[in-house]
Design an enzyme around this catalytic site. Structure first.
Site, short mmCIF file in Angstrom:
data_model
loop_
_atom_site.label_atom_id
_atom_site.label_comp_id
_atom_site.label_asym_id
_atom_site.label_seq_id
_atom_site.Cartn_x
_atom_site.Cartn_y
_atom_site.Cartn_z
N GLU A 1 -101.19 33.52 -47.48
CA GLU A 1 -101.81 33.26 -46.17
C GLU A 1 -101.79 31.75 -45.95
O GLU A 1 -101.08 31.24 -45.10
CB GLU A 1 -103.25 33.80 -46.14
CG GLU A 1 -103.98 33.52 -44.83
CD GLU A 1 -105.46 33.94 -44.87
OE1 GLU A 1 -105.97 34.22 -45.97
OE2 GLU A 1 -106.09 33.96 -43.79
N HIS B 1 -133.94 47.16 -26.71
CA HIS B 1 -133.43 46.22 -25.71
C HIS B 1 -132.16 45.51 -26.14
O HIS B 1 -131.28 45.26 -25.34
CB HIS B 1 -134.50 45.18 -25.38
CG HIS B 1 -135.65 45.79 -24.66
ND1 HIS B 1 -135.49 46.48 -23.49
CD2 HIS B 1 -136.97 45.85 -24.96
CE1 HIS B 1 -136.66 46.93 -23.09
NE2 HIS B 1 -137.58 46.57 -23.96
#
Ligand SMILES: *[C@@H]1O[C@H](CO)[C@@H](O)[C@H](O)[C@H]1NC(C)=O
Ligand SMILES: *[C@@H]1O[C@H](CO)[C@@H](O)[C@H](O)[C@H]1NC(C)=O
Ligand SMILES: *[C@@H]1O[C@H](CO)[C@@H](O)[C@H](O)[C@H]1NC(C)=O
Length: 357
Positions: free
Chosen positions: A214, A17
């Site tokens: 970064e 599911h």
């Protein structure tokens, strides 16, 4: 035992599911670990970042879910497999995905087991094998190519030697390079193991990339190139702060792995995309690629990163082609496979080989 079997049966039903959110959803049920949410949707809401955050806030996000994935063999393999599925759906034909094997283990990782796990029997070595299996099953199912890069962590120098050894052991099983990630305020002088690991990588012909510039300054990029012999720089935005270094790296054709959405949400770059360093790299015809970073936390994917630079930085189809060809050329594949990848691109772009450059 019968209870266990009933649980497993229920779990199999559940799996059918909730195929998509399953990786996050099922391990706590199976292993009795608590999560800060009751449904996958609720958990996503807790984890996903929509606005720029501080580093501390960003790191806290991992604590919301990593403790249920780490140490779980089935979850690790499944996530690797589904990762390939996701990338194939995004139109990616070749991907290099990076992770820290130690962060997913619960044994042989030193005194402080990550994510407050209790000690188990999943070693970093087995983590790499599980990820390799998940990725190669994904490759076969979704018909794209996936390779991996193993990360050293700046704050855990004691892991780095093992990381390079794992790169050597699994170089023919999908691992193509070593990376160094984490807090850039921790430099090499105090953590010489990183350097030893990278020297071993050079000696054995293991490819090297390093997260640098970064959030940290241009000097970190310099250190990555000169001391660690990086062949590519992860992010590298702050290289622009040192004009001499930038010019030198342009001349050397250094490859930069740019991540637009992540750069905004980690506060590495201005949130105004029209002022983004990528614009300068592009203008100077630098060697760079567009990548997606921490896609779970930033709820991003590669098409979104591409659409950002298209919408806010005026990127054209020509530039996308140019940068993808540079990405393929800078990939860590063996020469022959690199040629095949390039050929695929030239064909898709309708480019004759002789005019490709
Ligand atoms: C770590 O686990 C212990 C015992 O399992 C628990 O008491 C403690 O609160 C946990 N710490 C964090 C930061 O989750
Ligand atoms: C790192 O390794 C050294 C030597 O093996 C040891 O003395 C030290 O306690 C270790 N540090 C950590 C954080 O595990
Ligand atoms: C980028 O780097 C790759 C690998 O070294 C190289 O083949 C390519 O020509 C470079 N591109 C540019 C624009 O420098």
């Amino acid at each position: 035992k019968s209870q266990w079997e009933a649980l497993q049966k229920a779990e199999r039903r559940l799996k059918i599911h909730i195929i998509f959110h399953f990786s996050i959803f099922y391990p706590p049920r199976r292993r009795g670990i608590s999560l800060p949410a009751n449904t996958a949707e609720e958990l996503k809401e807790k984890i996903i970042v929509h606005e720029p955050v501080t580093l501390t806030k960003f790191l806290e996000k991992f604590k919301e879910y990593m403790h249920v994935i780490a140490g779980d063999r089935e979850a690790i393999k499944r996530i690797a497999y589904e990762f390939v599925e996701d990338k194939a759906k995004e139109g990616v034909i070749y991907v290099e995905v990076r992770y820290s094997p130690h962060f997913l283990a619960n044994c042989d990782v030193g005194k402080n087991i990550p994510w407050n796990q209790t000690e188990g029997d999943l070693t970093p070595d087995e983590v790499v094998r599980l990820v390799n299996e998940g990725l190669s099953e994904g490759e076969r199912a979704f018909k794209i190519k996936a390779r991996s890069i193993l990360c050293c962590m700046r704050h855990m120098p004691n892991w780095s030697i093992e990381v390079v050894e794992l790169c050597k052991t699994y170089r023919d099983a999908g691992v193509v390079a070593i990376d160094l990630a984490g807090d850039e305020s921790m430099n090499l002088e105090e953590n010489s193991n990183h350097k030893v690991a990278y020297e071993e990588a050079v000696r054995c012909g293991i490819h090297r990339t390093v997260h640098a510039g970064e959030v940290g300054p241009a000097s970190m990029v310099k250190e990555a190139v000169e001391e660690l012999k990086a062949e590519r720089i992860g992010h590298g935005y702050n290289t622009l702060q040192d004009k001499d270094l930038y010019r030198k790296l342009l001349e050397q054709n250094m490859h930069f792995e740019m991540c637009p959405i992540s750069s905004k949400l980690t506060s590495a770059c201005s949130s105004d995309f029209t002022q983004h360093p990528i614009i300068t790299f592009r203008k100077d015809k630098a060697n760079y690629s567009l990548n997606t970073d921490d896609p779970l936390i930033f709820n991003s994917n590669l098409p979104l990163d591409y659409s950002i630079v298209h919408q806010h930085m005026g990127f054209t189809e020509e530039e996308f082609k140019r940068l993808n060809i540079n990405s393929a050329k800078s990939s860590f594949l063996p020469e022959k496979e690199k040629e095949e990848l390039l050929h695929q691109l030239y064909e898709a772009y309708g480019m004759m080989r002789s005019t490709a450059l």
